[in-house]
Enzyme design. Sequence first.
Site, PDB file in Angstrom:
ATOM      1  CD  GLU A 132      42.249  64.741  36.944  1.00 37.77           C
ATOM      2  OE1 GLU A 132      41.279  65.484  36.763  1.00 37.77           O
ATOM      3  OE2 GLU A 132      42.584  63.858  36.126  1.00 37.77           O
ATOM      4  CD  GLU A 147      37.442  62.093  33.243  1.00 37.36           C
ATOM      5  OE1 GLU A 147      36.772  62.393  32.242  1.00 37.36           O
ATOM      6  OE2 GLU A 147      37.995  62.941  33.961  1.00 37.36           O
TER       7      GLU A 147
HETATM    8  O1  9MR Z   1      41.201  71.354  33.447  1.00 36.75           O
HETATM    9  C1  9MR Z   1      41.224  70.817  32.125  1.00 36.75           C
HETATM   10  C2  9MR Z   1      40.586  71.808  31.153  1.00 36.75           C
HETATM   11  O2  9MR Z   1      41.327  73.010  31.139  1.00 36.75           O
HETATM   12  C3  9MR Z   1      40.541  71.178  29.774  1.00 36.75           C
HETATM   13  O3  9MR Z   1      39.842  72.040  28.897  1.00 36.75           O
HETATM   14  C4  9MR Z   1      39.833  69.835  29.819  1.00 36.75           C
HETATM   15  C5  9MR Z   1      39.877  69.140  28.467  1.00 36.75           C
HETATM   16  O4  9MR Z   1      41.184  68.771  28.118  1.00 36.75           O
HETATM   17  O5  9MR Z   1      40.448  68.986  30.766  1.00 36.75           O
HETATM   18  C6  9MR Z   1      40.448  69.526  32.084  1.00 36.75           C
HETATM   19  O6  9MR Z   1      41.059  68.588  32.933  1.00 36.75           O
HETATM   20  C7  9MR Z   1      40.296  67.438  33.214  1.00 36.75           C
HETATM   21  C8  9MR Z   1      41.235  66.255  33.245  1.00 36.75           C
HETATM   22  O7  9MR Z   1      41.964  66.171  32.045  1.00 36.75           O
HETATM   23  C9  9MR Z   1      40.479  64.966  33.492  1.00 36.75           C
HETATM   24  N1  9MR Z   1      39.662  65.064  34.693  1.00 36.75           N
HETATM   25  C10 9MR Z   1      38.805  66.240  34.813  1.00 36.75           C
HETATM   26  C11 9MR Z   1      39.627  67.509  34.587  1.00 36.75           C
HETATM   27  C12 9MR Z   1      38.761  68.753  34.763  1.00 36.75           C
HETATM   28  O8  9MR Z   1      37.743  68.787  33.809  1.00 36.75           O
END
Ligand code: 9MR
Length: 355
Positions: free
Chosen positions: A266, A151
């Site tokens: 994802e 990101e």
């Molecule tokens: O789904 C994930 C959520 O439970 C966590 O709190 C968050 C922070 O670590 O990350 C979410 O996953 C994200 C991923 O790591 C990167 N792309 C977006 C995902 C959804 O927010």
Amino acid sequence: MMVNRRQLIAGGLAAAASGVVKSAPLAADARSRRHGYGAAATLADLQSDARLQNAIARYCTQIVPVYELKWPTLRPDPHRFAFEKADALLDFAQQNGLTMRGHNLVWYADLPEWTRQIKTAAGAERALRDHIATVVSYYRGKLTSWDVVNEAVPEFPKQPTERRDSLWQSLLGDGYMRMAFRTAADADPDVQLTINDYDIESVGPRFAARRAALRSIVSDLLDTGTPLHAVGLQAHLHGELEIDTEALAKCVAEFRSWGLDVIVTELDVDDMKLPGSQPERDAIVAKKVNEVLTAITSEAPLRSILTWGISDRYSWINQMFPRADHLPNRPLPLDADFGPKSFMDVITKFTHEAT
Ligand code: 9MR
């Protein structure tokens, strides 16, 4: 310093050997698996729900940890690496004949509190190199792919050259990305190194601006000879928005023409703004997934498609995008009771020929 680190790593291995997902290998029929298909899972959900273990063993050929390879889990303090949880997920994968990919090494978000103490370029470079070199070499030969930079595209870039603000960007400039990929390649020369981003799939100026910024980041990395192998399209889709099939296909074709693989990392569909009727909602979700995968595969099949979770029971969408009518969200291929929805039929369609 090295000695300390080795001692700490050995400690991590010993702890993991006690086994955290306490189940015998699952007798899944490999024929039901969708080749190249995988799902994100947390260790806690796998530990507490055998149905989740069964679903993954039945449908998937790979997994990716939701939290367990992120900095807050791996790095309780600046001097320690805690691999136990990620090791337990890797054990689960290996016992069940699944591969595992790594998410993620460098991100603007979800950094542990102690990283606030990093105030200089030298300190940032040291922390990043140390983290990447240690983690990637610890898992050398054991993971298929790493999200090295996650990101880096700003939320709504004003111009393609704009990069997302982060601890790393503010102290090191764009150079942090090149450094991250080189460090990862030195630590595991065979693992696929990926840049991963979201919101480039739909119609509208924001999505077009994000595609242009991602293109700029990728071309800068390639122009500087950076070891980048793949672009990860997160594909967190918005149920109410159109997929820009033409622009997306063009963008994927261009990345491929530069010698990169393109993977889906994802996938899910935010159904917050979709109609309440379950059949109608499931049909729209499946249609979005079909559209996005059709666009991405217009020139070549996908070797890797991961959804962010597998069952509606365990999804970030429930917390982040709850529906106004309080009906449960339905963003994933299996429903909350692990029954397949039309989303899974679309996954089947796009994975049978991939290897
Ligand atoms: O789904 C994930 C959520 O439970 C966590 O709190 C968050 C922070 O670590 O990350 C979410 O996953 C994200 C991923 O790591 C990167 N792309 C977006 C995902 C959804 O927010």
